[in-house]
Design an enzyme around this catalytic site. Structure first.
Site, PDB file in Angstrom:
ATOM      1  N   GLU A   1       6.254   6.169  -4.664  1.00 22.64           N
ATOM      2  CA  GLU A   1       6.501   7.833  -5.057  1.00 22.64           C
ATOM      3  C   GLU A   1       8.499   8.023  -4.934  1.00 22.64           C
ATOM      4  OE1 GLU A   1       5.083   7.936  -2.227  1.00 22.64           O
ATOM      5  OE2 GLU A   1       5.781   9.146  -1.150  1.00 22.64           O
TER       6      GLU A   1
ATOM      7  N   HIS B   1       5.634   3.773   0.263  1.00 28.43           N
ATOM      8  CA  HIS B   1       5.908   5.088  -0.545  1.00 28.43           C
ATOM      9  C   HIS B   1       6.383   4.528  -2.392  1.00 28.43           C
ATOM     10  CE1 HIS B   1       4.240   7.538   1.966  1.00 28.43           C
ATOM     11  NE2 HIS B   1       5.047   7.349   3.000  1.00 28.43           N
TER      12      HIS B   1
ATOM     13  N   CYS C   1       0.580   5.037   1.476  1.00 23.63           N
ATOM     14  CA  CYS C   1       0.696   5.137   3.114  1.00 23.63           C
ATOM     15  C   CYS C   1      -0.390   5.496   4.273  1.00 23.63           C
ATOM     16  CB  CYS C   1       2.091   5.869   3.538  1.00 23.63           C
ATOM     17  SG  CYS C   1       2.720   6.110   5.149  1.00 23.63           S
TER      18      CYS C   1
END
Ligand code: MN
Length: 238
Positions: A212, A210, A107
């Site tokens: 994660e 993202h 990001c």
């Protein structure tokens, strides 16, 4: 030996706090690495000494990048910036690039990577790009809200092994001019760049989504972390 993966953090200047979602460190741990969070430094010229201790680096999400780093004045829709983060992370990314340290930008991290290597950004997609889709989703963090097309000939494409992927999206800035030496690996349907990499390196990858925030719901999104940790292992041996 387990590779150590450095992770940049948010800086809450008002409350003198280093903060970071545990999603990043847990993804590294699950992928087989040792996460190590890098705080803001008063002396950013010590980045080389930090890099001596890690075998891979994640540039994390966060606030907007100061456009002066790509030669622009602030657009009215530029959001909050963090001079302290920029002052650390730009030289950190440049030093990591020059030693070919395995590097994953997420990001804000893909944007920082691109700017550190000489590229530029849209300061605000909605006012600067043509017919954009919704890139700042209001759906939950893990929810894959828009498609990206991956180039299967790239490292990022091979890691995922699919031509189309639905990803989450929490950004209003994006790569506009790709840095010299980098190629585009993923695009949103509106043409917005969602992935870049430097093909001459063992592992220099940026993604606009993202992963994660998605791997616990969909294990395919752990793949980038697993590949980073593997590259870190190779780097540690060399
Ligand atoms: Mn997006």
């Amino acid at each position: 030996m387990l590779p150590v993966i450095g992770i940049t953090a948010n800086f809450d200047a008002e409350n003198h706090r280093t903060t970071l979602s545990t999603d990043y460190s847990r993804a590294v741990e699950r992928a087989g690495g040792i996460p190590l969070i890098i705080p803001i430094l008063d002396e950013p010229d010590r980045v080389e000494a930090i890099l001596d201790h890690i075998h891979g680096l994640i540039l994390t999400g966060g606030v907007d990048l100061d456009p002066s780093y790509f030669g622009e004045n602030p657009h009215p829709k530029l959001g909050r910036v963090s001079p302290e983060r920029d002052r650390l992370e730009i030289p950190l990314a440049q030093a990591a690039l020059s030693r070919k340290l395995p590097l994953l930008g997420i990001c804000r991290g893909i944007q920082l990577l691109n700017v550190a290597a000489g590229g530029a950004l849209y300061q605000d997609i909605n006012s600067q790009a043509k017919d954009p889709l919704k890139h700042y989703q209001e759906a939950p963090r893990w929810f894959p809200s828009h498609e990206v097309k991956l180039d299967l000939a790239t490292r990022t494409g091979k890691i995922h092994g699919v031509k189309t992927l639905r990803v989450n999206s929490f950004h209003h800035q994006a790569v506009s001019r790709v840095a010299p030496g980098f190629i585009v690996t993923a695009w949103a349907p509106d043409g917005i760049i969602e992935g870049i990499e430097r093909p001459d390196d063992p592992f220099t990858i940026g993604v606009q989504w993202h992963p994660e925030g998605m791997w616990e719901k969909d294990a395919r999104f752990l793949a980038l972390f697993t590949a980073l940790v593997e590259a870190g292992q190779t780097f540690a041996r060399s």
